[in-house]
Scaffold this active site. Structure first.
Site, PDB file in Angstrom:
ATOM      1  N   HIS A 172     -48.198  -9.239 -46.674  1.00  0.00           N
ATOM      2  CA  HIS A 172     -49.086  -8.373 -45.897  1.00  0.00           C
ATOM      3  C   HIS A 172     -49.862  -7.470 -46.846  1.00  0.00           C
ATOM      4  O   HIS A 172     -49.327  -7.019 -47.866  1.00  0.00           O
ATOM      5  CB  HIS A 172     -48.271  -7.520 -44.905  1.00  0.00           C
ATOM      6  CG  HIS A 172     -49.106  -6.857 -43.851  1.00  0.00           C
ATOM      7  ND1 HIS A 172     -49.793  -5.684 -44.078  1.00  0.00           N
ATOM      8  CD2 HIS A 172     -49.385  -7.204 -42.569  1.00  0.00           C
ATOM      9  CE1 HIS A 172     -50.438  -5.342 -42.976  1.00  0.00           C
ATOM     10  NE2 HIS A 172     -50.205  -6.235 -42.053  1.00  0.00           N
ATOM     11  N   ASP A 230     -47.118 -11.793 -37.975  1.00  0.00           N
ATOM     12  CA  ASP A 230     -47.999 -12.840 -37.456  1.00  0.00           C
ATOM     13  C   ASP A 230     -47.294 -14.196 -37.423  1.00  0.00           C
ATOM     14  O   ASP A 230     -47.518 -15.001 -36.510  1.00  0.00           O
ATOM     15  CB  ASP A 230     -49.265 -12.937 -38.312  1.00  0.00           C
ATOM     16  CG  ASP A 230     -50.086 -11.670 -38.271  1.00  0.00           C
ATOM     17  OD1 ASP A 230     -50.332 -11.175 -37.164  1.00  0.00           O
ATOM     18  OD2 ASP A 230     -50.474 -11.159 -39.330  1.00  0.00           O
TER      19      ASP A 230
END
Length: 429
Positions: free
Chosen positions: A306, A364
């Site tokens: 991320h 995600d």
């Protein structure tokens, strides 16, 4: 603000830059007067080192993997709270009492239906329109249907607009889904929870009864809660920038949805699932892992790592629990895609290369697995993200409207075009 200041020396002159002290996070240099005093701008593409606003809503510490909503750790909220309670927290700053939560829940529930004429508006879109394209258009058009809550200077109208958008976005998204698959719209039911109602509107049909699974309902509620806000990301900044012009709240949220549609932002979970489809079968995972490790291959492992979280994504830990529960309920034996996801997750969590680079599965990756298992097409992943983020956008918008020194957004630039030159008549060119 602290008593000390940073000093900038430029062309023989020293300028004092006040140092602002946040509750959490790094100190902030106040450069608001720099242009007026020194006639210079700062250059920060992507605003990665620039605080564009003051906010008391969400805080992220990417180095330690921490996400706080109004000071509360996301792990505690996901374990003990619900999405609507988190909505109240983000909107009003404190956790509600039981009576406050009951009142808030009732107000949201009573606004879940949309104006009946909006049904005709949907029919103006092509059948194969992407649900996000439909949502951008319909949410923007809400100002035409609910013009009694567009005056941003009226606190009551701002409140009504906020409740309406939190309540109606799931209905609009479900309608966009139903329209895309050629099924009749399903009206909301007041007896269902916020997340349960959304699942019912998406998957129920008039021909038979649909019973919402408590496991899927809880998983959907967590997805919404974990995505509710995430500081000054691209779509939130878009909402604030649009709102700084005085635009009505529906237009601002539509702008946020449009920004979220970008694959680098809200489309990350869709990209992760599409990559799993590209891998195809479990036996091809080692080949793909090798390519991901090869910097010359151009292959990037989607759903891992991320930009903000340099350690781990705190939301991913919670989402993994939900993914395990959902896959346990629905099974993965007959779903090659989910088999690939589970094996890829296992390898990445044990592989020294991914561990050393802290490329852990992120939120995600897990949310995409859950939504796929529930039966949502990948085109619906980002609309569900938009539903979840609506309360964050509205909270940030309301906070911005309430600022005493609020100004219209006007970023500066580093101009690299031609210097001033004279016009040349057409016959001489």
């Amino acid at each position: 603000m602290s008593d000390n200041a940073a000093k900038l020396e430029l062309n023989g002159t020293t300028y004092d830059l006040p140092v602002l002290k946040p509750t959490l996070g790094p100190d902030v240099l106040d450069i608001r007067k720099l242009y007026g005093e020194a006639d210079v701008f700062t250059f920060d593409p992507g605003f990665t080192s620039t605080a564009a606003c003051e906010s008391a809503i969400t805080f992220i510490d990417g180095d330690v993997g921490e996400l706080l909503y109004r000071g509360y750790p996301i792990e505690q909220l996901a374990d003990k709270s619900t999405h609507l309670e988190v909505c109240y927290l983000l909107l009003y700053g404190e956790l509600p009492t039981s009576s406050q939560l009951a009142d808030f829940t009732q107000r949201v529930t009573r606004h879940t239906m949309v104006h009946e004429q909006m049904h005709y508006f949907f029919r103006g879109f092509r059948r194969d329109a992407h649900p996000m394209a439909t949502m951008v258009g319909v949410v923007g058009a809400m100002a035409a249907f609910y013009h009694d809550s567009t005056d941003i200077n009226d606190p009551w109208q701002r409140e009504v607009a906020a409740i309406r958008m939190i309540a109606k976005l799931p209905t609009i998204a479900a309608m966009a889904y139903k329209y895309s698959v050629g099924q009749p719209f399903v009206y909301p039911k007041n007896a269902l929870s916020y997340s349960g109602n959304f699942l019912h509107m998406c998957f129920a049909v008039p021909a038979e009864d649909y019973v919402v699974s408590p496991v899927l309902e809880k998983a959907m509620d967590r997805i919404m809660m974990l995505h509710a806000d995430h500081e000054q990301n691209a779509s939130t900044s878009t909402v604030r920038l649009a709102g700084s012009s005085g635009a009505n709240p529906f237009a601002c949220i539509a702008a946020g949805i449009a920004c979220l549609w970008g694959p680098a932002h809200g489309g990350a979970n869709q990209a992760a699932l599409e990559q799993l489809r590209e891998i195809g079968t479990v036996d091809r995972i080692p080949e793909f892992i090798a390519k991901a490790k090869d910097k010359t291959s151009g292959i990037k492992l989607m759903g891992f790592g991320h930009r903000v979280y340099k350690n781990f994504d705190p939301r991913a830990k919670v989402m993994k629990e939900s993914a395990d529960e959902v896959l346990g309920l629905l099974g993965v034996e007959n779903n090659p895609l989910l088999q690939v996801a589970k094996e890829l997750e296992r390898i990445a969590l044990e592989d020294d290369y991914f561990i050393s680079k802290k490329l852990y599965p992120n939120v995600d990756f897990y949310s995409g697995i859950i939504l796929e298992a529930m039966g949502f097409p990948t085109a619906m992943f980002t609309p569900i993200f938009a539903i979840s983020r609506t309360v964050g956008w509205i909270s940030q918008w309301k906070e911005m409207i309430g600022e005493k020194n609020q100004k219209i957004g006007r970023p500066r630039q580093l101009y690299i075009g031609p210097a001033k030159r004279d016009y040349v008549d057409l016959r001489h060119r």
